[in-house]
Design an enzyme around this catalytic site. Sequence first.
Site, PDB file in Angstrom:
ATOM      1  N   HIS A  41      -2.766   8.122   5.873  1.00  0.00           N
ATOM      2  CA  HIS A  41      -2.984   6.803   5.279  1.00  0.00           C
ATOM      3  C   HIS A  41      -4.401   6.351   5.632  1.00  0.00           C
ATOM      4  O   HIS A  41      -5.114   5.843   4.777  1.00  0.00           O
ATOM      5  CB  HIS A  41      -1.935   5.822   5.794  1.00  0.00           C
TER       6      HIS A  41
ATOM      7  N   CYS B 192       0.800  -1.216   0.000  1.00  0.00           N
ATOM      8  CA  CYS B 192       0.000   0.000   0.000  1.00  0.00           C
ATOM      9  C   CYS B 192       0.838   1.275   0.000  1.00  0.00           C
ATOM     10  O   CYS B 192       0.292   2.381  -0.058  1.00  0.00           O
ATOM     11  CB  CYS B 192      -0.940  -0.004   1.195  1.00  0.00           C
TER      12      CYS B 192
ATOM     13  N   LYS C  21      -9.509   8.133   1.944  1.00  0.00           N
ATOM     14  CA  LYS C  21      -9.984   6.762   1.778  1.00  0.00           C
ATOM     15  C   LYS C  21     -11.420   6.601   2.291  1.00  0.00           C
ATOM     16  O   LYS C  21     -12.091   5.626   1.949  1.00  0.00           O
ATOM     17  CB  LYS C  21      -9.063   5.785   2.507  1.00  0.00           C
TER      18      LYS C  21
ATOM     19  N   PHE D 118       1.709  -3.300   3.961  1.00  0.00           N
ATOM     20  CA  PHE D 118       2.066  -4.613   4.469  1.00  0.00           C
ATOM     21  C   PHE D 118       3.568  -4.843   4.247  1.00  0.00           C
ATOM     22  O   PHE D 118       4.134  -4.437   3.230  1.00  0.00           O
ATOM     23  CB  PHE D 118       1.289  -5.712   3.739  1.00  0.00           C
TER      24      PHE D 118
ATOM     25  N   GLU E 113      -1.137   5.404  13.375  1.00  0.00           N
ATOM     26  CA  GLU E 113      -0.800   6.596  12.597  1.00  0.00           C
ATOM     27  C   GLU E 113      -1.007   7.854  13.431  1.00  0.00           C
ATOM     28  O   GLU E 113      -0.205   8.795  13.376  1.00  0.00           O
ATOM     29  CB  GLU E 113      -1.632   6.670  11.316  1.00  0.00           C
TER      30      GLU E 113
ATOM     31  N   HIS F   1      -9.751   2.009  -0.234  1.00  0.00           N
ATOM     32  CA  HIS F   1      -8.299   1.820  -0.192  1.00  0.00           C
ATOM     33  C   HIS F   1      -7.829   1.199  -1.502  1.00  0.00           C
ATOM     34  O   HIS F   1      -8.118   0.034  -1.779  1.00  0.00           O
ATOM     35  CB  HIS F   1      -7.951   0.931   1.000  1.00  0.00           C
TER      36      HIS F   1
END
Length: 415
Positions: free
Chosen positions: A306, A166, A338, A402, A317, A343
Site C-alpha cells: 500500500h 483507499c 505510489k 480510512f 504495513e 495515491h
Amino acid sequence: MVEGLHRVVVTGLGAITPIGNTVEEYLDGLTSGRNGVAPITIFDASRHACRFGAEIKNFDPAKFLEPKESKRWDRFSKFGVVAAKQALTDSGLIINEKNAARIGVIIGSGVGGLLTMESQAHVLADKGPSRVSPFTVPMMIPNMATGLAAIALGAKGPSSAVATACAAGSNAIGDAFRLLQLGKADAMICGGAEASITPLGVAGFASAKALSSRNDDPATASRPFDAERDGFVIGEGSGVLVLETLDHANARGAQIHAEIIGYGTTCDAHHITSPTPGGVGGAEAIRLALQDGSTNVDSIDYINAHGTSTSANDSNETSAIKTVLKDRAHQIPVSSTKSMTGHLLGGSGGIEAVACVLALRHGVIPPTINYSNPDPNCDLDYVPNTAREQKLNVVLSNSFGFGGHNVCLALRRMT
C-alpha cells in the site's frame, strides 16, 4: 482453494495513470521509474498548503467518448469507463445478448464525483437552485463509473460499486473474484477509479495533515518507507481488469495474463484514519489471502505494498508483513508504485493489481523511487529506485483505507 470453486484468471487489463494512459505506457513508466508528480494544473492551487499532485496527462475524452457523454460524466467516471474499454478490448471478450447477463461490473471509488459536487455547489451559491444541473446527482454518486461502464459495454450481470476509501479498488476486484469462484458470473470487469485532485479534495487532505508539503520539490515528495517521508501525494486515474473463470476463458481461447488465487479483507475497527498499531488488521488480511489461495509464505515472491508515504501507514504495513511472513519477510521484495503514481485513493487497488499482473508476466519488479534515507522502523527490501528483473510466481497486493478497511489480493503466474 476450496474444492468445487471455479479458478479465476485475468484476461484483460486497462490503465489510465499519472505515468501512462495505456497499459503499455504504464508498464514502461513502472519499469523505468517514471515520476508522475508535478505542480497541480487542474485548478489554481496557489492558496493551498499542498500545490502538487499526480495528475493524468494528455487525456482526451473525445478519443473514447461522444461529446454529449463527456459533458455529462464526472472525471472519475471518464477514467473508469475508458480503462474498462481498454481492458475489454485487451481481453478479446465480445459481449452480446447471449452472454451479457453472465458478465458484470464492479468499479470501486473512494470519493466519487467530487469535482461535480464542488462545481455544482458553486452554481447553487452563485446562481440559485434552478441553475443546478439535472445531472448533478448521477454525475457525483460513486457507483456511476460502474453504471456507465456497464451501459457502454452492455454488461448486464452482477453490478455494484465499492466505497471503502483507499481499499475500494482492491475490494472491487476481490468481490468480483468471489462471484466468479461461486459461479455467479462467467466474467467480471472490475477495478477502481478516482479523480479527487480538486480544491476541496486537496484542502481536506492537507488540513488532515495527510499530504506531503514538499512544494519546493514535488518530484521527490512521494517517498514511501523513506525516513524523510512527510505525507502522501494525491493522484487520479483508473485501473480495470477483466476476470473470467478459467473454464470460460479456455473455452473461448482467451489469452490469460495471470490467475487470482486469494482474497483477504478485514476491518481494524480502531480509528477513522489511523491503522491499528502494529498493522494487526493488515496482517490478518494478508494471512486470509494466503489461506484463501491455499498457499504459504514460502511461495511469495513479491509484495506490492500500500506504501502511501505516510509515517503511520508505512511503519504499520512493514509490521504487518513481518507479523505474517516472520523471518522470510526480509527475503521478499516489497515496493510501492505510489512513489511514481501518487495515491489514487479508491483507484489505487486497480492500477496496483494491473502492476502486479505486469510484474508476473514480464518478470520485472517495479521500484520504490525517491528512497534514499532508510527508516529503522521500515527495514525490508523496498527495491530502491531501480526496477529489478526476477521471475515471479506468486505476488501480493495490499490496500488499506480510512475507516480501517484492509485488503490483500494474491495473484499467481500462469504457466
